[in-house]
Scaffold this active site. Structure first.
Site, PDB file in Angstrom:
ATOM      1  N   ARG A 141       0.829  -1.214   0.000  1.00 26.39           N
ATOM      2  CA  ARG A 141       0.000   0.000   0.000  1.00 26.39           C
ATOM      3  C   ARG A 141       0.863   1.263   0.000  1.00 26.39           C
ATOM      4  O   ARG A 141       1.865   1.340   0.735  1.00 26.39           O
ATOM      5  CB  ARG A 141      -0.936   0.010   1.218  1.00 26.39           C
ATOM      6  CG  ARG A 141      -1.946  -1.107   1.154  1.00 26.39           C
ATOM      7  CD  ARG A 141      -3.060  -1.009   2.173  1.00 26.39           C
ATOM      8  NE  ARG A 141      -3.727  -2.304   2.212  1.00 26.39           N
ATOM      9  CZ  ARG A 141      -4.594  -2.747   1.285  1.00 26.39           C
ATOM     10  NH1 ARG A 141      -4.917  -1.973   0.259  1.00 26.39           N
ATOM     11  NH2 ARG A 141      -5.129  -3.939   1.387  1.00 26.39           N
ATOM     12  N   ILE A 171       1.947   4.906   0.959  1.00 26.16           N
ATOM     13  CA  ILE A 171       1.875   5.591   2.251  1.00 26.16           C
ATOM     14  C   ILE A 171       0.979   6.834   2.176  1.00 26.16           C
ATOM     15  O   ILE A 171       0.478   7.302   3.203  1.00 26.16           O
ATOM     16  CB  ILE A 171       3.310   5.967   2.719  1.00 26.16           C
ATOM     17  CG1 ILE A 171       3.372   6.161   4.218  1.00 26.16           C
ATOM     18  CG2 ILE A 171       3.833   7.181   1.984  1.00 26.16           C
ATOM     19  CD1 ILE A 171       4.772   6.245   4.772  1.00 26.16           C
ATOM     20  N   HIS A 173       7.888   1.347 -10.367  1.00 25.82           N
ATOM     21  CA  HIS A 173       6.711   0.861  -9.641  1.00 25.82           C
ATOM     22  C   HIS A 173       5.478   1.180 -10.445  1.00 25.82           C
ATOM     23  O   HIS A 173       5.379   2.254 -11.055  1.00 25.82           O
ATOM     24  CB  HIS A 173       6.632   1.488  -8.245  1.00 25.82           C
ATOM     25  CG  HIS A 173       6.828   2.961  -8.225  1.00 25.82           C
ATOM     26  ND1 HIS A 173       8.080   3.542  -8.286  1.00 25.82           N
ATOM     27  CD2 HIS A 173       5.946   3.982  -8.173  1.00 25.82           C
ATOM     28  CE1 HIS A 173       7.957   4.852  -8.261  1.00 25.82           C
ATOM     29  NE2 HIS A 173       6.653   5.150  -8.215  1.00 25.82           N
ATOM     30  N   HIS A 206       1.667   1.988 -10.165  1.00 25.12           N
ATOM     31  CA  HIS A 206       0.589   2.381  -9.254  1.00 25.12           C
ATOM     32  C   HIS A 206      -0.682   1.640  -9.682  1.00 25.12           C
ATOM     33  O   HIS A 206      -1.013   1.611 -10.880  1.00 25.12           O
ATOM     34  CB  HIS A 206       0.303   3.881  -9.357  1.00 25.12           C
ATOM     35  CG  HIS A 206       1.420   4.779  -8.921  1.00 25.12           C
ATOM     36  ND1 HIS A 206       1.403   5.431  -7.710  1.00 25.12           N
ATOM     37  CD2 HIS A 206       2.574   5.153  -9.529  1.00 25.12           C
ATOM     38  CE1 HIS A 206       2.487   6.180  -7.594  1.00 25.12           C
ATOM     39  NE2 HIS A 206       3.216   6.026  -8.692  1.00 25.12           N
TER      40      HIS A 206
END
Ligand code: 5GP
Ligand code: ZN
Length: 114
Positions: free
Chosen positions: A29, A31, A100, A102
């Site tokens: 998750r 932050i 990464h 999302h």
């Protein structure tokens, strides 16, 4: 990469809130969530930006999307729909230089994005 935040999470030196993990990717998750579901899917291998990908990473990038698909199923957002985003470099808003994906969902998404 010893000073990379997401490498530290992959190694467990900083424990993230894990949603999904397999041998190639870790999903946890965000932050600072921008939607009811906001999960980041990261490869366990350190790659700084999309510009650093080469053809040897082709399968790994596919595995990131398979991870995103799994996260969407687990979070119950697969059918209503969700958004995947990967920012590249500062102009796109990249702030953590370990690629990464999302995964955002649980609310209406707007287009175009800002
Ligand atoms: P970017 O802006 O690089 O596309 O996305 C980086 C994301 O990492 C941001 O959404 C930000 O909230 C998230 N992030 C930054 N630091 C941490 C952290 O320590 N833990 C978690 N779980 N997410 C973080
Ligand atoms: Zn890293």
């Amino acid at each position: 990469m010893t000073d990379c935040l997401f490498c530290k999470m992959v190694k467990g030196e900083i424990p993230p809130d894990i949603v999904y993990e397999d041998k190639d990717v870790l999903a946890f998750r965000d932050i600072n969530p921008q939607a009811p579901t906001h999960v980041l899917v990261v490869p366990k291998e350190h790659i700084s930006t999309i510009n650093d990908l080469d053809y040897a990473h082709t399968e790994l990038v596919g595995k990131m999307f398979m991870g995103a698909r799994k996260v969407a199923e687990l979070e119950g957002i697969a059918e209503p729909g969700y958004r995947t985003v990967m920012n590249c470099n500062e102009a796109a808003g990249q702030t953590v230089f370990h690629i990464h994906l999302h995964v955002l969902g649980g609310r209406e998404m707007h287009w175009p994005p800002g």
